[in-house]
Design a protein around this motif. Structure first.
Motif, mmCIF file in Angstrom:
data_model
loop_
_atom_site.group_PDB
_atom_site.id
_atom_site.type_symbol
_atom_site.label_atom_id
_atom_site.label_comp_id
_atom_site.label_asym_id
_atom_site.label_seq_id
_atom_site.Cartn_x
_atom_site.Cartn_y
_atom_site.Cartn_z
ATOM 1 N N THR A 102 1.352 -1.097 0.331
ATOM 2 C CA THR A 102 -0.253 -0.062 0.160
ATOM 3 C C THR A 102 0.494 1.137 -0.102
ATOM 4 N N CYS A 103 0.268 2.564 -0.317
ATOM 5 C CA CYS A 103 0.567 3.871 -0.013
ATOM 6 C C CYS A 103 -0.003 4.342 0.529
ATOM 7 N N ARG A 104 0.530 5.521 1.336
ATOM 8 C CA ARG A 104 -0.268 6.842 1.766
ATOM 9 C C ARG A 104 -0.762 7.583 1.327
ATOM 10 N N ALA A 105 -1.843 8.405 0.717
ATOM 11 C CA ALA A 105 -1.440 9.402 0.302
ATOM 12 C C ALA A 105 -1.715 10.574 1.316
ATOM 13 N N VAL A 106 -1.723 12.170 1.161
ATOM 14 C CA VAL A 106 -2.563 12.866 1.767
ATOM 15 C C VAL A 106 -4.016 13.586 0.935
ATOM 16 N N GLY A 107 -4.539 13.285 0.993
ATOM 17 C CA GLY A 107 -5.881 13.810 0.864
ATOM 18 C C GLY A 107 -7.344 14.315 0.723
ATOM 19 N N GLY A 108 -6.870 14.281 2.094
ATOM 20 C CA GLY A 108 -8.455 14.326 3.473
ATOM 21 C C GLY A 108 -8.886 13.365 3.355
ATOM 22 N N TYR A 109 -9.986 13.847 4.410
ATOM 23 C CA TYR A 109 -10.690 13.455 4.342
ATOM 24 C C TYR A 109 -11.145 12.622 3.356
ATOM 25 N N GLU A 110 -11.619 10.875 3.517
ATOM 26 C CA GLU A 110 -12.296 10.242 3.297
ATOM 27 C C GLU A 110 -12.380 8.608 3.250
ATOM 28 N N ILE A 111 -13.942 7.893 3.516
ATOM 29 C CA ILE A 111 -13.992 6.747 3.976
ATOM 30 C C ILE A 111 -13.568 6.053 3.396
ATOM 31 N N LEU A 112 -12.510 5.009 3.729
ATOM 32 C CA LEU A 112 -12.120 3.732 2.739
ATOM 33 C C LEU A 112 -12.862 2.725 3.069
ATOM 34 N N LYS A 113 -13.467 1.539 1.559
ATOM 35 C CA LYS A 113 -13.465 0.131 1.780
ATOM 36 C C LYS A 113 -12.432 -0.251 0.984
ATOM 37 N N PRO A 114 -13.332 -1.636 1.033
ATOM 38 C CA PRO A 114 -11.950 -2.609 0.808
ATOM 39 C C PRO A 114 -11.841 -2.962 -1.014
ATOM 40 N N MET A 115 -12.839 -2.110 -1.984
ATOM 41 C CA MET A 115 -12.324 -2.518 -2.916
ATOM 42 C C MET A 115 -11.539 -0.433 -3.217
ATOM 43 N N ASN A 116 -11.333 0.471 -1.920
ATOM 44 C CA ASN A 116 -9.987 1.230 -3.049
ATOM 45 C C ASN A 116 -8.670 1.242 -3.904
ATOM 46 N N ASN A 117 -8.200 1.907 -4.463
ATOM 47 C CA ASN A 117 -7.206 2.410 -4.684
ATOM 48 C C ASN A 117 -5.856 1.966 -3.527
ATOM 49 N N GLN A 118 -5.549 0.927 -3.138
ATOM 50 C CA GLN A 118 -4.328 0.455 -1.748
ATOM 51 C C GLN A 118 -3.271 1.796 -2.589
ATOM 52 N N PHE A 119 -2.746 2.286 -3.499
ATOM 53 C CA PHE A 119 -1.643 2.961 -3.318
ATOM 54 C C PHE A 119 -2.598 4.172 -3.560
ATOM 55 N N GLY A 120 -2.874 4.499 -3.383
ATOM 56 C CA GLY A 120 -3.572 6.000 -3.291
ATOM 57 C C GLY A 120 -4.561 5.890 -1.599
ATOM 58 N N LEU A 121 -4.630 5.755 -0.699
ATOM 59 C CA LEU A 121 -5.308 5.775 0.368
ATOM 60 C C LEU A 121 -5.136 7.228 1.009
ATOM 61 N N ASN A 122 -6.449 7.963 0.483
ATOM 62 C CA ASN A 122 -5.931 9.012 1.616
ATOM 63 C C ASN A 122 -6.306 9.275 2.962
ATOM 64 N N ALA A 123 -5.391 10.159 3.696
ATOM 65 C CA ALA A 123 -5.699 10.214 4.985
ATOM 66 C C ALA A 123 -5.679 11.926 5.575
ATOM 67 N N TYR A 124 -6.283 12.013 6.795
ATOM 68 C CA TYR A 124 -6.733 13.324 7.251
ATOM 69 C C TYR A 124 -5.616 13.798 8.383
ATOM 70 N N ALA A 125 -5.739 14.847 7.912
ATOM 71 C CA ALA A 125 -4.339 15.538 8.973
ATOM 72 C C ALA A 125 -4.364 16.072 10.560
ATOM 73 N N ILE A 126 -3.986 15.473 11.638
ATOM 74 C CA ILE A 126 -4.667 15.891 12.637
ATOM 75 C C ILE A 126 -3.504 16.954 13.494
ATOM 76 N N ASP A 127 -2.800 17.153 12.771
ATOM 77 C CA ASP A 127 -1.553 18.351 13.250
ATOM 78 C C ASP A 127 -2.111 19.016 13.854
ATOM 79 N N ASN A 128 -1.346 19.443 15.615
ATOM 80 C CA ASN A 128 -2.568 20.024 15.949
ATOM 81 C C ASN A 128 -3.610 21.263 15.878
ATOM 82 N N ILE A 129 -4.569 19.660 15.986
ATOM 83 C CA ILE A 129 -6.210 19.810 15.940
ATOM 84 C C ILE A 129 -6.846 20.616 16.625
#
Length: 327
Positions: free
Chosen positions: A231-258
């Motif tokens: 897998t590869c994780r990207a930084v694309g913001g909020y996304e509800i991931l499901k089993p068939m998502n592209n595993q080489f473009g998994l988006n993540a949500y930033a929580i620094d200084n939230i």
């Protein structure tokens, strides 16, 4: 009612036509058309059932013409996906189930993946004790060349966290953006990380967070086809991931200084993901008492974990997420 499929290569090759005579009006159908250049065959799957006899395809292996959908088509497309590779039978079944809202489209429960980048020492000094006290896990994406330098994790830190069930993965060997590197340079970068992990007593990582969150379709393909990562994780913001998502473009949500208002919104999002039996990935760069531009506060991290536990959501590693996305 007949449903006809027609594939043609302009400027050469053959015209391939199917007629499927078992269509009921006002009913959705899940269709996969597969062009296999290694066998010179075209296969059709309707509602996950293969057409009995694949048709011969004499078109050129590389088609440079524009993809067209016939203007005479009468009906609706709910979703259209195009792959550059042959899907496995497991993937085809999961796609069919996904579109029917069955197990291929959801997990057995909501999943939360908490990740950290850049190998900062606060991940061990402040974050690790929180995960131990809470009985939960996290994933650290490490830059191998800076491990052991001032303000960073040590290899002993990584080994201790792995022994406690946390996940140590790859954030490149040097932090260089992959978008500025060639295919050969990217794969060499990943191999360098693998060698560093192995020489320091750890397994080679199977997962990468793109430096700077930056990648494109070519980079995803190069890494997928190399077999170096799962897998590869990207930084694309909020996304509800499901089993068939592209595993080489998994988006993540930033929580620094939230901030408190943002934290409330995030907890609402986490609840929504859990209700939909999806997954969400969060990322920060460190943990401190009050938080900072590159760190989450200890209180906010505890609040996120407490909330996930209170709603029965599973907190898992990226390795565990990958294993259930492949099922």
């Amino acid at each position: 009612v007949n449903l006809t499929f027609r594939f043609s290569a302009i400027g050469g090759g053959t015209i391939v036509t199917w007629t499927y005579a078992f269509v009921t009006l006002n009913q959705w159908y899940h269709i996969i058309a597969e062009r296999n250049i290694s066998t010179d065959k075209i296969n059709l799957y309707i509602n996950n059932i293969a057409w009995p006899t694949p048709l011969t395809d004499a078109s050129p292996n590389t088609l440079t013409t524009t993809l067209l959908i016939s203007p005479t088509f009468t009906g609706y497309f709910d979703e259209l996906r195009i792959w550059k590779r042959i899907l496995s039978s497991v993937e085809k079944t999961a796609l069919f189930n996904y579109n029917r809202g069955l197990n291929g489209g959801t997990f057995d429960n909501g999943k939360l993946v908490i990740t950290f980048d850049d190998s900062t020492e606060s991940q061990y000094n402040s974050g690790f004790p929180i995960f131990q006290a809470q009985g939960e896990v996290a994933t650290m994406y490490n830059i191998s060349n800076i491990i052991g330098t001032a303000g960073k994790l040590t290899w002993a830190n990584l080994i201790e966290m792995v022994a406690a069930g946390l996940d140590m993965q790859c954030h490149s060997c040097n932090g260089a953006l992959f978008t500025g590197l060639s295919q050969e340079q990217i794969l060499a970068n990943l191999q360098t990380v693998n060698s560093a992990f192995i020489s320091n007593g750890l397994l080679a990582p199977r997962h990468t967070a793109y430096p700077g969150g930056a990648a494109n379709a070519n980079i995803q393909t190069w890494i997928r086809e190399s077999g170096l990562r799962d897998t590869c994780r990207a930084v694309g913001g909020y996304e509800i991931l499901k089993p068939m998502n592209n595993q080489f473009g998994l988006n993540a949500y930033a929580i620094d200084n939230i901030l408190s208002t943002d934290l409330t919104a995030l907890l609402t999002i986490i609840s929504a993901v859990n209700l939909q039996k999806g997954a969400i990935i969060l990322y920060s760069h460190g943990v401190s008492i009050g938080g900072s531009a590159t760190e989450i506060s200890e209180a906010s991290l505890n609040s996120i974990i407490d909330h996930a536990q209170s709603i029965g959501m599973d907190i898992i590693t990226i390795t565990q997420l990958h294993s259930i996305m492949n099922n």
